[in-house]
Design a protein around this motif. Structure first.
Motif, PDB file in Angstrom:
ATOM      1  N   GLU A  19      10.358  -9.904 -10.058  1.00  0.00           N
ATOM      2  CA  GLU A  19       9.388  -8.854  -9.741  1.00  0.00           C
ATOM      3  C   GLU A  19      10.115  -7.597  -9.270  1.00  0.00           C
ATOM      4  O   GLU A  19      10.949  -7.645  -8.369  1.00  0.00           O
ATOM      5  CB  GLU A  19       8.409  -9.325  -8.671  1.00  0.00           C
ATOM      6  N   PRO A  22       5.138  -4.982  -6.955  1.00  0.00           N
ATOM      7  CA  PRO A  22       3.967  -5.813  -7.233  1.00  0.00           C
ATOM      8  C   PRO A  22       3.304  -5.447  -8.559  1.00  0.00           C
ATOM      9  O   PRO A  22       2.971  -4.299  -8.815  1.00  0.00           O
ATOM     10  CB  PRO A  22       3.055  -5.518  -6.043  1.00  0.00           C
ATOM     11  N   GLY A  23       3.169  -6.443  -9.426  1.00  0.00           N
ATOM     12  CA  GLY A  23       2.512  -6.241 -10.706  1.00  0.00           C
ATOM     13  C   GLY A  23       3.428  -5.834 -11.843  1.00  0.00           C
ATOM     14  O   GLY A  23       2.980  -5.697 -12.984  1.00  0.00           O
ATOM     15  N   ASP A  46      -1.907  -6.939 -14.809  1.00  0.00           N
ATOM     16  CA  ASP A  46      -3.045  -6.138 -14.359  1.00  0.00           C
ATOM     17  C   ASP A  46      -3.789  -6.873 -13.251  1.00  0.00           C
ATOM     18  O   ASP A  46      -3.561  -8.058 -12.986  1.00  0.00           O
ATOM     19  CB  ASP A  46      -3.979  -5.871 -15.541  1.00  0.00           C
ATOM     20  N   ASP A  47      -4.721  -6.159 -12.604  1.00  0.00           N
ATOM     21  CA  ASP A  47      -5.465  -6.741 -11.492  1.00  0.00           C
ATOM     22  C   ASP A  47      -6.295  -7.944 -11.908  1.00  0.00           C
ATOM     23  O   ASP A  47      -6.589  -8.818 -11.090  1.00  0.00           O
ATOM     24  CB  ASP A  47      -6.380  -5.683 -10.858  1.00  0.00           C
ATOM     25  N   ASP A  48      -6.691  -7.993 -13.192  1.00  0.00           N
ATOM     26  CA  ASP A  48      -7.485  -9.126 -13.668  1.00  0.00           C
ATOM     27  C   ASP A  48      -6.631 -10.291 -14.153  1.00  0.00           C
ATOM     28  O   ASP A  48      -7.145 -11.275 -14.686  1.00  0.00           O
ATOM     29  CB  ASP A  48      -8.446  -8.682 -14.777  1.00  0.00           C
ATOM     30  N   GLY A  49      -5.312 -10.193 -13.980  1.00  0.00           N
ATOM     31  CA  GLY A  49      -4.421 -11.280 -14.349  1.00  0.00           C
ATOM     32  C   GLY A  49      -3.913 -11.228 -15.771  1.00  0.00           C
ATOM     33  O   GLY A  49      -3.118 -12.090 -16.168  1.00  0.00           O
ATOM     34  N   THR A  50      -4.317 -10.233 -16.551  1.00  0.00           N
ATOM     35  CA  THR A  50      -3.797 -10.112 -17.914  1.00  0.00           C
ATOM     36  C   THR A  50      -2.415  -9.476 -17.891  1.00  0.00           C
ATOM     37  O   THR A  50      -2.089  -8.675 -17.008  1.00  0.00           O
ATOM     38  CB  THR A  50      -4.739  -9.289 -18.802  1.00  0.00           C
ATOM     39  N   LYS A 141       0.860   1.625  -9.880  1.00  0.00           N
ATOM     40  CA  LYS A 141       0.696   0.321  -9.254  1.00  0.00           C
ATOM     41  C   LYS A 141       0.783   0.545  -7.754  1.00  0.00           C
ATOM     42  O   LYS A 141       1.858   0.517  -7.173  1.00  0.00           O
ATOM     43  CB  LYS A 141       1.792  -0.640  -9.720  1.00  0.00           C
ATOM     44  N   SER A 142      -0.353   0.814  -7.149  1.00  0.00           N
ATOM     45  CA  SER A 142      -0.404   1.246  -5.756  1.00  0.00           C
ATOM     46  C   SER A 142       0.479   0.359  -4.875  1.00  0.00           C
ATOM     47  O   SER A 142       0.390  -0.871  -4.946  1.00  0.00           O
ATOM     48  CB  SER A 142      -1.850   1.200  -5.265  1.00  0.00           C
TER      49      SER A 142
END
Length: 224
Positions: A19, A22-23, A46-50, A141-142
């Motif tokens: 990593e 994050p993300g 992504d935030d939805d896990g994709t 990516k905040s």
């Protein structure tokens, strides 16, 4: 790298991802196609896990699946197709490529141009120089603004990024202008290189140093 001769995948395979922020995840291989130099690839979760793969390189399939639901592949230029076509078949996901990309071994599912938003919230910014259809990608990516730089610059170890030698670029002066345009127009904190270790913080300063320390074309003008 540039000049877009047909290039298959590297022989080496990464075992895991790391990593960056994050993300955003990263893996690297010693690339036999370019004399064993380092090549790097990324995955955006992504935030939805994709998961969207950027300029993917060979890696253990399990390591990618552990990140989430693989959704798409994005390549930044024609010579960065790398493992894209094999992974498209293996994972059943589409490939996005720049409009006008040269040397593609297969037809992409989608083409993009400047200003498009791609899967994973990835934004496209055209940065010609190595070739006309060369793109820098960026996303927020905040709290990190992340920029993915293709063959404009490379980085050895923890040093200052350096311009890819002019002999491998169509228009080296435009490459330098593209870096200036990135500084002028994109939010930058983290920089992810296609060849070299990412810079996690204060990426804008690293790009300014690359311009300031350029000894191949030191008088490259800023874009109008």
């Amino acid at each position: 790298m540039p000049n877009f001769v047909r290039m298959s995948e590297p022989k080496a395979q990464a075992k895991k991802t790391v990593e960056v922020v994050p993300g955003v995840h990263h893996w690297t291989v010693k690339d036999d196609r370019i004399g064993g130099s380092r090549s790097d690839a990324y995955a955006v979760v992504d935030d939805d896990g994709t998961v969207t793969l950027i300029d993917p390189l060979p890696i253990d399939e399990k390591a990618l699946r552990e990140l989430g639901n693989l959704e798409a592949i994005v390549i930044t230029a024609g010579n960065h197709q790398r493992s894209a076509w094999r992974m498209r078949k293996a994972f059943g996901i589409p490939v996005w490529a720049p409009e006008g990309a040269q040397g593609l071994e297969e037809k992409p599912d989608f083409e993009y141009v400047a200003g498009h938003t791609l899967p994973g919230g990835i934004n496209t910014f055209q940065t010609p120089g190595p070739t006309e259809s060369m793109y820098t990608l960026w996303l927020q990516k905040s709290p990190h603004a992340v920029v993915f730089i293709s063959d404009l610059l490379s980085r050895e170890g923890k040093g200052t990024p350096k311009f890819v030698p002019g002999e491998y670029q169509d228009e080296p002066m435009r490459t330098r202008a593209s870096i200036q345009r990135i500084l002028d127009h994109l939010p930058i904190q983290t920089i992810c290189f296609a060849h070299g270790a990412p810079i996690v913080t204060d990426g804008a300063s690293a790009l300014r140093k690359a311009l300031d320390q350029d000894d191949e074309y030191p008088s490259a003008p800023a874009p109008a």
